[in-house]
Write an enzyme that holds these catalytic residues in place. Structure first.
Site, PDB file in Angstrom:
ATOM      1  N   ILE A  12       0.974  -1.112  -0.142  1.00 15.55           N
ATOM      2  CA  ILE A  12       0.081   0.011   0.014  1.00 15.55           C
ATOM      3  C   ILE A  12       0.831   1.142  -0.144  1.00 15.55           C
ATOM      4  O   ILE A  12       0.620   2.228  -0.752  1.00 15.55           O
ATOM      5  CB  ILE A  12      -1.026  -0.134   1.143  1.00 15.55           C
ATOM      6  N   ASP A  31      12.363   2.681   4.927  1.00 11.85           N
ATOM      7  CA  ASP A  31      11.817   1.377   4.738  1.00 11.85           C
ATOM      8  C   ASP A  31      13.032   0.398   5.193  1.00 11.85           C
ATOM      9  O   ASP A  31      14.024   0.592   4.494  1.00 11.85           O
ATOM     10  CB  ASP A  31      11.372   0.932   3.669  1.00 11.85           C
ATOM     11  N   PHE A  72       3.060   3.376   7.434  1.00 13.46           N
ATOM     12  CA  PHE A  72       2.641   2.237   7.001  1.00 13.46           C
ATOM     13  C   PHE A  72       3.458   1.116   7.647  1.00 13.46           C
ATOM     14  O   PHE A  72       2.885  -0.240   7.781  1.00 13.46           O
ATOM     15  CB  PHE A  72       2.759   1.956   5.467  1.00 13.46           C
ATOM     16  N   ASN A  91       7.110  -4.429  16.449  1.00 12.66           N
ATOM     17  CA  ASN A  91       7.065  -3.754  15.241  1.00 12.66           C
ATOM     18  C   ASN A  91       5.974  -2.868  15.216  1.00 12.66           C
ATOM     19  O   ASN A  91       6.163  -1.499  14.916  1.00 12.66           O
ATOM     20  CB  ASN A  91       6.823  -4.641  14.175  1.00 12.66           C
ATOM     21  N   TYR A 140      -2.688  -8.797  16.226  1.00 16.03           N
ATOM     22  CA  TYR A 140      -2.585  -7.774  15.029  1.00 16.03           C
ATOM     23  C   TYR A 140      -3.644  -6.403  15.392  1.00 16.03           C
ATOM     24  O   TYR A 140      -3.139  -5.442  15.580  1.00 16.03           O
ATOM     25  CB  TYR A 140      -2.614  -8.343  13.618  1.00 16.03           C
ATOM     26  N   ARG A 220     -15.639 -10.387   2.803  1.00 16.50           N
ATOM     27  CA  ARG A 220     -14.623  -9.322   3.008  1.00 16.50           C
ATOM     28  C   ARG A 220     -15.031  -8.306   2.077  1.00 16.50           C
ATOM     29  O   ARG A 220     -15.596  -8.437   1.026  1.00 16.50           O
ATOM     30  CB  ARG A 220     -13.080  -9.819   2.838  1.00 16.50           C
ATOM     31  N   ASP A 283     -10.047 -15.183  12.138  1.00 21.33           N
ATOM     32  CA  ASP A 283     -10.952 -14.565  10.998  1.00 21.33           C
ATOM     33  C   ASP A 283     -12.402 -14.451  11.611  1.00 21.33           C
ATOM     34  O   ASP A 283     -13.079 -15.630  11.618  1.00 21.33           O
ATOM     35  CB  ASP A 283     -10.910 -15.984   9.867  1.00 21.33           C
TER      36      ASP A 283
HETATM   37  N1  UFG Z   1      -8.485 -17.164   2.601  1.00 19.96           N
HETATM   38  C1  UFG Z   1      -8.770 -18.400   2.249  1.00 19.96           C
HETATM   39  N2  UFG Z   1      -7.630 -19.167   1.769  1.00 19.96           N
HETATM   40  C2  UFG Z   1      -6.444 -18.668   1.729  1.00 19.96           C
HETATM   41  C3  UFG Z   1      -6.201 -17.213   1.971  1.00 19.96           C
HETATM   42  C4  UFG Z   1      -7.409 -16.826   2.690  1.00 19.96           C
HETATM   43  O1  UFG Z   1      -9.780 -19.100   2.545  1.00 19.96           O
HETATM   44  O2  UFG Z   1      -5.492 -19.316   1.127  1.00 19.96           O
HETATM   45  C5  UFG Z   1      -9.620 -16.613   3.364  1.00 19.96           C
HETATM   46  C6  UFG Z   1      -9.443 -16.014   4.595  1.00 19.96           C
HETATM   47  O3  UFG Z   1      -9.761 -16.983   5.667  1.00 19.96           O
HETATM   48  C7  UFG Z   1     -10.305 -14.606   4.700  1.00 19.96           C
HETATM   49  C8  UFG Z   1     -10.002 -14.211   3.061  1.00 19.96           C
HETATM   50  O4  UFG Z   1      -9.944 -15.176   2.510  1.00 19.96           O
HETATM   51  O5  UFG Z   1     -11.629 -15.075   4.955  1.00 19.96           O
HETATM   52  C9  UFG Z   1      -9.647 -13.135   3.114  1.00 19.96           C
HETATM   53  O6  UFG Z   1      -8.195 -13.537   3.712  1.00 19.96           O
HETATM   54  P1  UFG Z   1      -6.746 -12.412   3.364  1.00 19.96           P
HETATM   55  O7  UFG Z   1      -5.877 -13.424   4.044  1.00 19.96           O
HETATM   56  O8  UFG Z   1      -6.554 -12.301   1.882  1.00 19.96           O
HETATM   57  O9  UFG Z   1      -7.266 -11.277   3.986  1.00 19.96           O
HETATM   58  P2  UFG Z   1      -7.598 -10.983   5.609  1.00 19.96           P
HETATM   59  O10 UFG Z   1      -9.001 -10.701   5.499  1.00 19.96           O
HETATM   60  O11 UFG Z   1      -7.260 -12.127   6.820  1.00 19.96           O
HETATM   61  O12 UFG Z   1      -6.801 -10.041   6.153  1.00 19.96           O
HETATM   62  C10 UFG Z   1      -6.584  -8.558   5.631  1.00 19.96           C
HETATM   63  C11 UFG Z   1      -5.566  -7.794   5.879  1.00 19.96           C
HETATM   64  C12 UFG Z   1      -5.143  -7.679   7.197  1.00 19.96           C
HETATM   65  C13 UFG Z   1      -6.144  -7.022   7.975  1.00 19.96           C
HETATM   66  C14 UFG Z   1      -7.582  -7.924   7.707  1.00 19.96           C
HETATM   67  C15 UFG Z   1      -8.672  -7.350   8.545  1.00 19.96           C
HETATM   68  O13 UFG Z   1      -4.373  -8.503   5.104  1.00 19.96           O
HETATM   69  O14 UFG Z   1      -4.171  -6.752   7.295  1.00 19.96           O
HETATM   70  O15 UFG Z   1      -7.987  -8.075   6.199  1.00 19.96           O
HETATM   71  O16 UFG Z   1      -9.269  -8.870   8.785  1.00 19.96           O
HETATM   72  F1  UFG Z   1      -6.147  -6.794   9.271  1.00 19.96           F
END
Ligand code: UFG
Length: 328
Positions: A12, A31, A72, A91, A140, A220, A283
């Site tokens: 980002i 960075d 960031f 961090n 987190y 999401r 999640d």
């Molecule tokens: N998912 C899968 N399979 C995978 C990866 C992800 O089913 O291989 C699902 C996850 O369980 C989730 C959705 O896809 O339901 C999105 O997952 P991501 O890992 O892409 O993103 P997150 O929602 O976990 O994380 C993001 C940001 C974080 C933030 C978070 C808030 O990366 O920084 O949203 O929940 F905090």
């Protein structure tokens, strides 16, 4: 404005740096390249350094006469934060506090912070407004919320103004094909599904199919990284000394894991093999933003209003950059 961007070589961050430069700002990227990419920012903007190195940071803020900071730099994997919380507190909290104290002592008046929808935990009301109680369910989210609270206390006591932008799920790549999403290891859904479509992975695993959602998979709110970048510029201008702003940044539309897989199949014309697996720790079932506040108050208007338009840019990036920023 003369702006320090910590973590500016990350996903980002780099898209935001590109936009800041295009709008005529003077940018210094700080960075440590632990997750960022040297090639993602113009080399004359990049200073390689760590937030732990307070003297280096102090020097940079002074010699570059920094007027604003966009922060960031952070560790940002929900799953990893549950197994290695120490890394997240170091961090995301200690390093951020060091930075904020330097900023305060030097009288720098504007601070934009990368916060997250993960600060809401499992929300009682969806779409989620900024007034929703913040009750994170993973380390987190705890670290991000703790720093939001620090910012509010600092703004109440010192002449510093801040904006906390609570991102939903950042996705997509720069429209001109120069920047995109590169994580190692990759844990995010859209790049993983695209890698499966490209034949770089045998399948995608769905983490949980028994959630209380229409198709049983997590929902999401995917938001294009260039729309997020724009939110930072708007927030920067709106900040006033002693005042705190907090905005959700998402489209206000949810997509389930299965819908994301279908969108990638549609855009790529490929079939993606799926394996159904158990839930992933930390999640929440549904995270969708109410983003009326930033639209109304800052005039933010996303250029990528659909999942498909977001996935198209991500697909283009991954297809043309199979090795990320490394040369083929
Ligand atoms: N998912 C899968 N399979 C995978 C990866 C992800 O089913 O291989 C699902 C996850 O369980 C989730 C959705 O896809 O339901 C999105 O997952 P991501 O890992 O892409 O993103 P997150 O929602 O976990 O994380 C993001 C940001 C974080 C933030 C978070 C808030 O990366 O920084 O949203 O929940 F905090």
């Amino acid at each position: 404005m003369r702006i320090l961007v910590t973590g500016g070589a990350g996903y980002i961050g780099s898209h935001t740096v590109k936009l800041l430069l295009a709008r005529g700002h003077e940018v210094t990227v700080y960075d440590n390249l632990s997750a960022g990419h040297r090639a993602a920012v113009p080399k004359e903007t990049l200073v390689v350094g760590d937030l732990k190195d307070i003297d280096h940071l102090d020097h940079l803020l002074l010699v570059n006469r920094i007027e604003a900071v966009i922060h960031f730099a952070a560790s940002a994997s929900v799953g990893e934060s549950t197994t290695n919380p120490s890394k997240y507190y170091q961090n995301n909290l200690l390093n951020s506090l060091n930075l904020l104290d330097r900023v305060r002592r030097l009288g720098i008046g504007r601070f934009v912070f990368s916060s997250t929808c993960a600060t809401y935990g499992v929300p009682a009301t969806v779409p989620i407004a900024e007034t929703e109680p913040q009750k994170p369910i993973n380390p987190y989210g705890n670290t991000k919320l703790a720093f939001e609270r620090m910012l509010a206390d600092y703004a109440a006591a010192y002449p510093i103004g801040f904006a906390a932008l609570r991102y939903f799920n950042a996705a997509g790549a720069a429209a001109d094909g120069t920047l995109g999403e590169v994580h190692d290891p990759e844990t995010h859904l859209i790049p993983l599904v695209i890698q499966a479509a490209l034949g770089k992975r045998p399948h995608v695993e769905i983490f949980g199919t028994d959630y209380p959602t229409p198709d049983g998979t997590c929902i999401r709110d995917y938001i294009h990284v260039e729309d997020l970048a724009e939110a930072h510029l708007l927030a920067l201008e709106a900040i006033r000394p002693g005042k705190g702003l907090a905005y959700n940044v998402g489209l206000g539309a949810g997509a389930s894991v299965r819908e994301v897989i279908r969108a990638v199949e549609e855009v790529s014309g490929k079939i993606v093999l799926v394996k159904e697996g158990p839930r992933r720790a930390g999640d929440p079932p549904v995270l969708v933003a109410a983003s009326d506040a930033i639209r109304r108050e800052l005039g933010w208007a996303p250029k990528y209003p659909t999942l498909k338009s977001i996935v198209e840019t991500a697909w283009r990036w991954h297809r043309t950059h199979p090795n990320g920023y490394a040369k083929p």
